[in-house]
Design a protein around this motif. Sequence first.
Motif, PDB file in Angstrom:
ATOM      1  N   GLN A  39      22.018 101.782  10.332  1.00 12.94           N
ATOM      2  CA  GLN A  39      21.136 100.745   9.876  1.00 12.94           C
ATOM      3  C   GLN A  39      19.754 101.531   9.308  1.00 12.94           C
ATOM      4  O   GLN A  39      19.121 101.354   8.432  1.00 12.94           O
ATOM      5  CB  GLN A  39      20.822  99.765  10.949  1.00 12.94           C
ATOM      6  N   ASN A  40      19.343 102.529  10.221  1.00 10.03           N
ATOM      7  CA  ASN A  40      18.065 103.204   9.923  1.00 10.03           C
ATOM      8  C   ASN A  40      18.232 103.681   8.519  1.00 10.03           C
ATOM      9  O   ASN A  40      17.401 103.840   7.945  1.00 10.03           O
ATOM     10  CB  ASN A  40      17.643 103.951  11.238  1.00 10.03           C
ATOM     11  N   ILE A  41      19.409 104.693   8.403  1.00  6.65           N
ATOM     12  CA  ILE A  41      19.420 105.429   7.242  1.00  6.65           C
ATOM     13  C   ILE A  41      19.516 104.355   6.064  1.00  6.65           C
ATOM     14  O   ILE A  41      19.225 104.745   5.212  1.00  6.65           O
ATOM     15  CB  ILE A  41      20.808 106.211   7.530  1.00  6.65           C
ATOM     16  N   ARG A  42      20.422 103.512   6.348  1.00  6.00           N
ATOM     17  CA  ARG A  42      20.491 102.509   4.974  1.00  6.00           C
ATOM     18  C   ARG A  42      19.139 101.941   4.823  1.00  6.00           C
ATOM     19  O   ARG A  42      18.882 101.756   3.536  1.00  6.00           O
ATOM     20  CB  ARG A  42      21.456 101.416   5.503  1.00  6.00           C
ATOM     21  N   ASN A  43      18.411 101.536   5.506  1.00  7.50           N
ATOM     22  CA  ASN A  43      16.982 101.049   5.535  1.00  7.50           C
ATOM     23  C   ASN A  43      16.124 102.055   4.679  1.00  7.50           C
ATOM     24  O   ASN A  43      15.682 101.874   3.670  1.00  7.50           O
ATOM     25  CB  ASN A  43      16.279 100.335   6.561  1.00  7.50           C
ATOM     26  N   ASN A  44      16.157 103.193   5.157  1.00  8.76           N
ATOM     27  CA  ASN A  44      15.200 104.239   4.628  1.00  8.76           C
ATOM     28  C   ASN A  44      15.612 104.587   3.150  1.00  8.76           C
ATOM     29  O   ASN A  44      14.900 104.942   2.070  1.00  8.76           O
ATOM     30  CB  ASN A  44      15.431 105.685   5.358  1.00  8.76           C
ATOM     31  N   PHE A  45      17.050 104.698   2.912  1.00  8.16           N
ATOM     32  CA  PHE A  45      17.500 105.036   1.472  1.00  8.16           C
ATOM     33  C   PHE A  45      17.248 103.701   0.806  1.00  8.16           C
ATOM     34  O   PHE A  45      16.722 104.001  -0.655  1.00  8.16           O
ATOM     35  CB  PHE A  45      18.992 105.162   1.733  1.00  8.16           C
ATOM     36  N   ARG A  46      17.238 102.479   1.203  1.00  5.91           N
ATOM     37  CA  ARG A  46      16.936 101.410   0.114  1.00  5.91           C
ATOM     38  C   ARG A  46      15.538 101.441  -0.180  1.00  5.91           C
ATOM     39  O   ARG A  46      15.053 101.172  -1.324  1.00  5.91           O
ATOM     40  CB  ARG A  46      17.141 100.207   1.034  1.00  5.91           C
ATOM     41  N   GLN A  47      14.623 101.661   0.741  1.00  8.29           N
ATOM     42  CA  GLN A  47      13.199 101.866   0.672  1.00  8.29           C
ATOM     43  C   GLN A  47      13.051 102.885  -0.396  1.00  8.29           C
ATOM     44  O   GLN A  47      12.128 102.838  -1.411  1.00  8.29           O
ATOM     45  CB  GLN A  47      12.567 102.308   1.833  1.00  8.29           C
ATOM     46  N   GLN A  48      13.606 103.930  -0.343  1.00  9.69           N
ATOM     47  CA  GLN A  48      13.488 105.158  -1.355  1.00  9.69           C
ATOM     48  C   GLN A  48      13.835 104.896  -2.924  1.00  9.69           C
ATOM     49  O   GLN A  48      13.157 104.685  -3.802  1.00  9.69           O
ATOM     50  CB  GLN A  48      14.283 106.353  -1.079  1.00  9.69           C
ATOM     51  N   LEU A  49      14.983 103.923  -2.847  1.00 15.03           N
ATOM     52  CA  LEU A  49      15.521 103.475  -4.261  1.00 15.03           C
ATOM     53  C   LEU A  49      14.337 102.461  -4.711  1.00 15.03           C
ATOM     54  O   LEU A  49      14.333 102.446  -5.904  1.00 15.03           O
ATOM     55  CB  LEU A  49      16.857 102.720  -3.904  1.00 15.03           C
ATOM     56  N   GLU A  50      13.844 101.450  -3.869  1.00 18.08           N
ATOM     57  CA  GLU A  50      13.074 100.619  -4.397  1.00 18.08           C
ATOM     58  C   GLU A  50      11.836 101.125  -4.638  1.00 18.08           C
ATOM     59  O   GLU A  50      10.978 100.544  -5.655  1.00 18.08           O
ATOM     60  CB  GLU A  50      12.622  99.305  -3.279  1.00 18.08           C
ATOM     61  N   SER A  51      11.353 102.280  -4.177  1.00 17.53           N
ATOM     62  CA  SER A  51      10.001 102.972  -4.577  1.00 17.53           C
ATOM     63  C   SER A  51      10.080 103.768  -5.911  1.00 17.53           C
ATOM     64  O   SER A  51       9.045 104.326  -6.278  1.00 17.53           O
ATOM     65  CB  SER A  51       9.419 103.971  -3.533  1.00 17.53           C
ATOM     66  N   ILE A  52      11.418 103.905  -6.515  1.00 18.26           N
ATOM     67  CA  ILE A  52      11.637 104.794  -7.622  1.00 18.26           C
ATOM     68  C   ILE A  52      10.977 103.848  -8.928  1.00 18.26           C
ATOM     69  O   ILE A  52      11.335 102.800  -9.041  1.00 18.26           O
ATOM     70  CB  ILE A  52      12.941 104.944  -7.774  1.00 18.26           C
ATOM     71  N   GLU A  53      10.068 104.615  -9.563  1.00 14.61           N
ATOM     72  CA  GLU A  53       9.747 104.049 -10.909  1.00 14.61           C
ATOM     73  C   GLU A  53      10.403 104.410 -12.207  1.00 14.61           C
ATOM     74  O   GLU A  53      10.419 105.988 -12.065  1.00 14.61           O
ATOM     75  CB  GLU A  53       8.237 104.324 -11.001  1.00 14.61           C
ATOM     76  N   ILE A  54      11.002 103.901 -13.043  1.00  9.02           N
ATOM     77  CA  ILE A  54      11.541 104.453 -14.260  1.00  9.02           C
ATOM     78  C   ILE A  54      10.424 104.589 -15.372  1.00  9.02           C
ATOM     79  O   ILE A  54      10.001 103.454 -15.762  1.00  9.02           O
ATOM     80  CB  ILE A  54      12.673 103.803 -14.867  1.00  9.02           C
ATOM     81  N   VAL A  55      10.192 105.666 -15.942  1.00 13.09           N
ATOM     82  CA  VAL A  55       9.235 105.715 -16.796  1.00 13.09           C
ATOM     83  C   VAL A  55       9.878 106.327 -18.249  1.00 13.09           C
ATOM     84  O   VAL A  55      10.616 107.415 -18.150  1.00 13.09           O
ATOM     85  CB  VAL A  55       7.992 106.938 -16.442  1.00 13.09           C
ATOM     86  N   ASP A  56       9.585 105.525 -19.275  1.00 11.04           N
ATOM     87  CA  ASP A  56      10.269 106.052 -20.521  1.00 11.04           C
ATOM     88  C   ASP A  56       8.955 106.997 -21.338  1.00 11.04           C
ATOM     89  O   ASP A  56       7.865 106.606 -21.142  1.00 11.04           O
ATOM     90  CB  ASP A  56      10.486 104.889 -21.537  1.00 11.04           C
ATOM     91  N   LYS A  57       9.552 107.743 -21.807  1.00 14.91           N
ATOM     92  CA  LYS A  57       8.681 108.834 -22.590  1.00 14.91           C
ATOM     93  C   LYS A  57       8.374 108.573 -24.070  1.00 14.91           C
ATOM     94  O   LYS A  57       9.450 107.782 -24.773  1.00 14.91           O
ATOM     95  CB  LYS A  57       9.190 110.362 -22.412  1.00 14.91           C
TER      96      LYS A  57
END
Length: 57
Positions: A39-57
């Motif tokens: 559960q800890n691993i899943r939560n950490n991974f989910r937080q990482q994914l949610e913090s990703i920003e997609i930037v178009d050039k």
Amino acid sequence: MDIDTLVNRINELARKNKAEGLTEDEKLERAQLRETYLQNIRNNFRQQLESIEIVDK
């Protein structure tokens, strides 16, 4: 319970299981600790994914 303590206890139970086997209570504890760890691993991974920003050039 912090992650280091959790991993140490899981490893203790794994070593004991290989050496002499576990009681039913220890098997239950091992399953609960593993689920907490996952559960800890899943939560950490989910937080990482949610913090990703997609930037178009």
